[in-house]
Design a protein around this motif. Structure first.
Motif, PDB file in Angstrom:
ATOM      1  N   PRO A 149      25.222  34.292  46.801  1.00 18.51           N
ATOM      2  CA  PRO A 149      26.275  35.318  46.884  1.00 18.51           C
ATOM      3  C   PRO A 149      26.515  35.930  45.507  1.00 18.51           C
ATOM      4  O   PRO A 149      26.413  35.251  44.481  1.00 18.51           O
ATOM      5  CB  PRO A 149      27.508  34.528  47.359  1.00 18.51           C
ATOM      6  N   LEU A 150      26.821  37.207  45.484  1.00 25.48           N
ATOM      7  CA  LEU A 150      27.129  37.857  44.217  1.00 25.48           C
ATOM      8  C   LEU A 150      28.408  37.267  43.637  1.00 25.48           C
ATOM      9  O   LEU A 150      29.316  36.851  44.361  1.00 25.48           O
ATOM     10  CB  LEU A 150      27.315  39.351  44.432  1.00 25.48           C
ATOM     11  N   ALA A 151      28.479  37.225  42.325  1.00 26.57           N
ATOM     12  CA  ALA A 151      29.718  36.895  41.625  1.00 26.57           C
ATOM     13  C   ALA A 151      30.394  38.203  41.220  1.00 26.57           C
ATOM     14  O   ALA A 151      29.719  39.224  41.061  1.00 26.57           O
ATOM     15  CB  ALA A 151      29.416  36.052  40.389  1.00 26.57           C
ATOM     16  N   PRO A 152      31.726  38.210  41.064  1.00 27.22           N
ATOM     17  CA  PRO A 152      32.403  39.462  40.690  1.00 27.22           C
ATOM     18  C   PRO A 152      31.797  40.127  39.461  1.00 27.22           C
ATOM     19  O   PRO A 152      31.664  41.357  39.411  1.00 27.22           O
ATOM     20  CB  PRO A 152      33.847  39.012  40.432  1.00 27.22           C
ATOM     21  N   ASP A 194      28.812  40.204  38.629  1.00 26.04           N
ATOM     22  CA  ASP A 194      27.505  40.799  38.940  1.00 26.04           C
ATOM     23  C   ASP A 194      27.612  42.278  39.293  1.00 26.04           C
ATOM     24  O   ASP A 194      26.610  42.998  39.282  1.00 26.04           O
ATOM     25  CB  ASP A 194      26.839  40.070  40.115  1.00 26.04           C
ATOM     26  N   LEU A 195      28.815  42.710  39.652  1.00 33.64           N
ATOM     27  CA  LEU A 195      29.011  44.084  40.119  1.00 33.64           C
ATOM     28  C   LEU A 195      29.453  44.994  38.974  1.00 33.64           C
ATOM     29  O   LEU A 195      30.542  44.846  38.444  1.00 33.64           O
ATOM     30  CB  LEU A 195      30.069  44.126  41.221  1.00 33.64           C
ATOM     31  N   PHE A 241      37.521  43.579  41.518  1.00 38.11           N
ATOM     32  CA  PHE A 241      36.477  42.966  40.719  1.00 38.11           C
ATOM     33  C   PHE A 241      36.735  43.121  39.218  1.00 38.11           C
ATOM     34  O   PHE A 241      35.844  42.955  38.397  1.00 38.11           O
ATOM     35  CB  PHE A 241      35.122  43.593  41.093  1.00 38.11           C
ATOM     36  N   ARG A 245      37.176  41.114  49.095  1.00 39.71           N
ATOM     37  CA  ARG A 245      36.269  40.808  47.979  1.00 39.71           C
ATOM     38  C   ARG A 245      35.146  39.861  48.427  1.00 39.71           C
ATOM     39  O   ARG A 245      33.976  40.086  48.136  1.00 39.71           O
ATOM     40  CB  ARG A 245      37.049  40.185  46.828  1.00 39.71           C
ATOM     41  N   GLU A 246      35.501  38.812  49.150  1.00 42.77           N
ATOM     42  CA  GLU A 246      34.490  37.833  49.564  1.00 42.77           C
ATOM     43  C   GLU A 246      33.450  38.442  50.493  1.00 42.77           C
ATOM     44  O   GLU A 246      32.247  38.191  50.339  1.00 42.77           O
ATOM     45  CB  GLU A 246      35.153  36.638  50.252  1.00 42.77           C
ATOM     46  N   LEU A 265      30.983  40.558  48.429  1.00 48.80           N
ATOM     47  CA  LEU A 265      30.085  39.788  47.574  1.00 48.80           C
ATOM     48  C   LEU A 265      29.004  39.079  48.386  1.00 48.80           C
ATOM     49  O   LEU A 265      27.826  39.055  47.998  1.00 48.80           O
ATOM     50  CB  LEU A 265      30.884  38.771  46.757  1.00 48.80           C
ATOM     51  N   GLN A 281      26.850  42.017  50.570  1.00 48.43           N
ATOM     52  CA  GLN A 281      25.888  42.785  49.780  1.00 48.43           C
ATOM     53  C   GLN A 281      24.677  41.945  49.406  1.00 48.43           C
ATOM     54  O   GLN A 281      23.545  42.443  49.382  1.00 48.43           O
ATOM     55  CB  GLN A 281      26.554  43.336  48.528  1.00 48.43           C
TER      56      GLN A 281
END
Length: 279
Positions: free
Chosen positions: A7-10, A12-13, A43, A216-217, A220, A223
């Motif tokens: 999963p992306l971390a905040p 990462d965006l 984020f 948000r979850e 992440l 995506q």
């Protein structure tokens, strides 16, 4: 190319990536700058950073503005956006494999234009090709599109207009090429499993989360899964665990519906001023 799921971390965006993600979402309509700024706040991205990203994307023709303060994909992003939004229809893009191969011949196109070279190789990778030899890219011919249509798809996302594409039914050589070894099916299957497990765990958590945390979850995780789907080489079952890929796809359909609902709830809470975190 190796595949894995995380999963992306905040962090990462970037503002750029977030804007493009929201603009190209499956059900998205043109986005207002206010909604983009509200999303970015989840984020830790500042409004000024969002505005700078939007301005640059407009200059690059990745965004366009049909009305003041409203944005949608621009001409340079539309073909790629259509493909990224079409992840739900992946099943229709594959067909039974007869053992034939699709071969893209790129050596006459040259390598001196580095920008076009990157665009070409990105397009080929996106559609599951791997470089078997210098100037020779291959993939199993298990795609449902006609050869001309498939070539047009490659060109629309960055490949050269002069690209030559062949469908090969037989190969005569001193030693048979081991083209199936160009992919990593043993790495693909754990990625599918990891994505499904992450989505199921998230679905169990979401009912207890505040609107902002749920939004948000789901972005992440969603995506990261959509990226995995769109980068998948769509190998036939003879070469990879296609059934596991389709299980991930079906789980993502359900997860995406929940994610869209989470973002609608978050946007309503922002507009009404009723967004409250749970203690």
């Amino acid at each position: 190319m190796m595949y894995h799921f995380r999963p992306l971390a905040p962090e990462d965006l970037s503002a750029r990536a977030l804007v493009l993600s929201l603009i190209s979402g499956t059900h998205s309509s043109p986005q207002s700058i206010a909604s983009l700024i509200a999303a970015a706040a989840l984020f830790g991205i500042e409004p000024a950073t969002v505005r700078v990203a939007v301005t640059r994307l407009i200059k690059e023709k990745m965004l366009e503005s049909p009305d003041r303060g409203v944005y949608r994909p621009g001409p340079r992003a539309q073909a790629l956006t259509r493909r990224l939004k079409d992840w739900r229809n992946v099943r229709a893009r594959v067909a039974p494999w007869t053992g034939d191969w699709l071969v893209a011949i790129t050596h006459p196109l040259g390598r001196t234009d580095r920008k076009q070279l990157r665009a070409r190789e990105r397009a080929l990778n996106l559609l599951g090709y791997r470089e078997a030899d210098a100037g020779l890219w291959v993939r199993p011919a298990n795609l449902s599109a006609a050869l001309d249509d498939h070539r047009s798809d490659l060109v629309s996302i960055g490949a050269d207009e002069a690209l030559t594409l062949l469908r090969v039914a037989g190969i005569a050589a001193a030693s048979a090429p081991d083209w199936p070894a160009l992919w990593s099916p043993d790495a693909l299957a754990p990625a599918y499993t990891g994505a499904v497990e992450a989505m199921k765990a998230s679905l169990a958590r979401l009912p207890g989360l505040p609107a902002d945390e749920a939004a948000r979850e789901t972005l992440l995780i969603g995506q990261a899964v959509i990226r995995l789907i769109n980068l998948d080489p769509l190998l036939p079952p003879e070469l990879a665990d296609q059934a596991a890929f389709f299980r991930m796809l079906d789980t993502m359909r359900a997860y995406n519906d929940v994610g869209q609902a989470s973002w609608r709830a978050y946007n309503r809470a922002v507009r009404s001023g009723t967004l409250v975190r749970k203690a």
